[in-house]
Enzyme design. Sequence first.
Site, PDB file in Angstrom:
ATOM      1  N   LYS A   1       0.848  -1.205   0.000  1.00 15.24           N
ATOM      2  CA  LYS A   1       0.000   0.000   0.000  1.00 15.24           C
ATOM      3  C   LYS A   1       0.878   1.248   0.000  1.00 15.24           C
ATOM      4  O   LYS A   1       2.097   1.165   0.244  1.00 15.24           O
ATOM      5  CB  LYS A   1      -0.924  -0.037   1.213  1.00 15.24           C
ATOM      6  CG  LYS A   1      -0.175  -0.042   2.540  1.00 15.24           C
ATOM      7  CD  LYS A   1      -1.071  -0.448   3.695  1.00 15.24           C
ATOM      8  CE  LYS A   1      -0.267  -0.498   4.975  1.00 15.24           C
ATOM      9  NZ  LYS A   1      -1.046  -1.038   6.100  1.00 15.24           N
TER      10      LYS A   1
ATOM     11  N   ARG B   1     -10.236  -1.227  15.394  1.00 10.48           N
ATOM     12  CA  ARG B   1     -10.158  -0.400  14.194  1.00 10.48           C
ATOM     13  C   ARG B   1     -11.111  -1.065  13.200  1.00 10.48           C
ATOM     14  O   ARG B   1     -12.300  -0.860  13.268  1.00 10.48           O
ATOM     15  CB  ARG B   1      -8.697  -0.300  13.736  1.00 10.48           C
ATOM     16  CG  ARG B   1      -8.402   0.898  12.892  1.00 10.48           C
ATOM     17  CD  ARG B   1      -6.918   1.022  12.555  1.00 10.48           C
ATOM     18  NE  ARG B   1      -6.382  -0.192  11.917  1.00 10.48           N
ATOM     19  CZ  ARG B   1      -5.166  -0.298  11.420  1.00 10.48           C
ATOM     20  NH1 ARG B   1      -4.333   0.720  11.492  1.00 10.48           N
ATOM     21  NH2 ARG B   1      -4.752  -1.412  10.862  1.00 10.48           N
TER      22      ARG B   1
ATOM     23  N   TYR C   1      15.819  30.280   7.963  1.00 10.73           N
ATOM     24  CA  TYR C   1      14.615  30.884   8.538  1.00 10.73           C
ATOM     25  C   TYR C   1      14.655  30.821  10.065  1.00 10.73           C
ATOM     26  O   TYR C   1      14.946  29.776  10.646  1.00 10.73           O
ATOM     27  CB  TYR C   1      13.373  30.132   8.063  1.00 10.73           C
ATOM     28  CG  TYR C   1      13.056  30.315   6.587  1.00 10.73           C
ATOM     29  CD1 TYR C   1      12.778  31.572   6.063  1.00 10.73           C
ATOM     30  CD2 TYR C   1      13.041  29.214   5.742  1.00 10.73           C
ATOM     31  CE1 TYR C   1      12.481  31.723   4.717  1.00 10.73           C
ATOM     32  CE2 TYR C   1      12.732  29.360   4.391  1.00 10.73           C
ATOM     33  CZ  TYR C   1      12.452  30.616   3.887  1.00 10.73           C
ATOM     34  OH  TYR C   1      12.160  30.767   2.567  1.00 10.73           O
TER      35      TYR C   1
ATOM     36  N   MET D   1      11.712  24.319   2.269  1.00  8.50           N
ATOM     37  CA  MET D   1      10.953  23.538   1.294  1.00  8.50           C
ATOM     38  C   MET D   1      11.855  22.731   0.359  1.00  8.50           C
ATOM     39  O   MET D   1      11.584  21.569   0.069  1.00  8.50           O
ATOM     40  CB  MET D   1      10.041  24.457   0.477  1.00  8.50           C
ATOM     41  CG  MET D   1       9.107  23.691  -0.446  1.00  8.50           C
ATOM     42  SD  MET D   1       8.067  24.735  -1.475  1.00  8.50           S
ATOM     43  CE  MET D   1       6.873  25.342  -0.306  1.00  8.50           C
TER      44      MET D   1
HETATM   45  C1  LIG Z   1      -0.146  -2.077   6.644  1.00  8.11           C
HETATM   46  C2  LIG Z   1      -0.653  -3.387   7.095  1.00  8.11           C
HETATM   47  C3  LIG Z   1       0.222  -4.451   7.354  1.00  8.11           C
HETATM   48  C4  LIG Z   1       1.725  -4.302   7.324  1.00  8.11           C
HETATM   49  O1  LIG Z   1       2.164  -3.790   8.550  1.00  8.11           O
HETATM   50  P1  LIG Z   1       3.743  -3.610   8.852  1.00  8.11           P
HETATM   51  O2  LIG Z   1       3.774  -3.087  10.230  1.00  8.11           O
HETATM   52  O3  LIG Z   1       4.235  -2.598   7.868  1.00  8.11           O
HETATM   53  O4  LIG Z   1       4.362  -4.930   8.659  1.00  8.11           O
HETATM   54  C5  LIG Z   1      -0.318  -5.674   7.675  1.00  8.11           C
HETATM   55  N1  LIG Z   1      -1.656  -5.846   7.763  1.00  8.11           N
HETATM   56  C6  LIG Z   1      -2.527  -4.834   7.540  1.00  8.11           C
HETATM   57  C7  LIG Z   1      -3.982  -5.084   7.672  1.00  8.11           C
HETATM   58  C8  LIG Z   1      -2.069  -3.573   7.208  1.00  8.11           C
HETATM   59  O5  LIG Z   1      -2.926  -2.591   7.001  1.00  8.11           O
END
Ligand SMILES: *Cc1c(COP(=O)(O)O)cnc(C)c1O
Length: 366
Positions: free
Chosen positions: A35, A132, A256, A308
């Site tokens: 992701k 969650r 800055y 930036m």
């Molecule tokens: C992002 C995610 C993972 C991976 O987690 P890591 O801590 O990066 O290994 C695993 N399961 C779900 C449901 C996630 O959303």
Amino acid sequence: MNRPILASIHIEAFRHNLARVRALAPEAKTWSVVKAAAYGHRLESILEGLKETDGFALLDLRDAQWLRNQGWQGRILLLEGLFEPEELAQAVSLDCDLVVHCQEQVVLLERLAQHSSHAFQVFLKLNSGMNRLGFSPTTYRDMYHRLHSLGHQVHHMTHFANADAVDQKPTVGEQMDCFSTATNGLAGETCLANSAAILWHRTALGDWVRPGIMLYGLSPTGIHADIEHAHLQPVMSLTSEIIDIQHLAAGEHVGYGGRFTAPEAMRIGVIACGYADGYPRHAPDGTPVWVESNGTGAICPIAGRVSMDMITVDLRNAPNAQIGSRVELWGQKVPADTVAAAAGTIGYELICALAPRVPVELIRKS
Ligand SMILES: *Cc1c(COP(=O)(O)O)cnc(C)c1O
């Protein structure tokens, strides 16, 4: 000359880290979690680096479509399932597996069944204490039977809240107890461990593991020392160059707000990398940057606010550094987790925030 900032993605490090996952979870199949543009590493890189995986887990159908267009024929898991009914047809045509975490998604599949016999591989998500996503233990079995009766292959999934911590509640053990009770006697594979559980809770892996951060060579805790024993390799190095040098007299200020004041006559290196590239703006004076100096290199501390497009470093440790000297912001010499810790965050956030304007290059030899 192009602006010299570059994110190098080390393909061999990806392969190495996936092999480490396999060694730690030899019985399990692996969903490589990609992701957020593969945690900032860009999807292009995973087809080479992680092609030995059993499947890719991601969020957006757009990314699933891209992987199929590139010829990926392995499995794809939509980690949050479908966001709206319109996505159903595409999920079918792309042959994605689905997480189902709420009743609306179950109803959607019941409607689909009225005009399609497509059977999904469904990973039904149990809320075992993280609160969650997922079904409570009291509704879980009911949802399982509803999906099963539609003809889907239903598997069991949950997510740990504290696999990277000691004694924080709910513990992995408590969540495992909840999971075992809720799924007792129901057929299906199990999908449990994130990176932290793979590293530190080898009794809670499941038939499928879901590593994310460890594939990229960073620590689930955000502390680099915590993964030293695991022999992971950082996949991304963010590098740039010094584009200007200032000679300061004692008492002069930098940047800055004049946050840094020269304690003596000294040189300041100006580096082409700023918060618009994904470097954390909150990095305080002292945050380490590796600067090349006469063939070797030295850690030079940030001196003055991150802006930036630029950061400024104290060059007293690198007397030979000059305009054009290479620097590493994070990667091999300075772990991303170390930079993140200085800025009050974790490596995950830094790599995921790599800005689209930073060019990415795939490096095929280690
Ligand atoms: C992002 C995610 C993972 C991976 O987690 P890591 O801590 O990066 O290994 C695993 N399961 C779900 C449901 C996630 O959303």
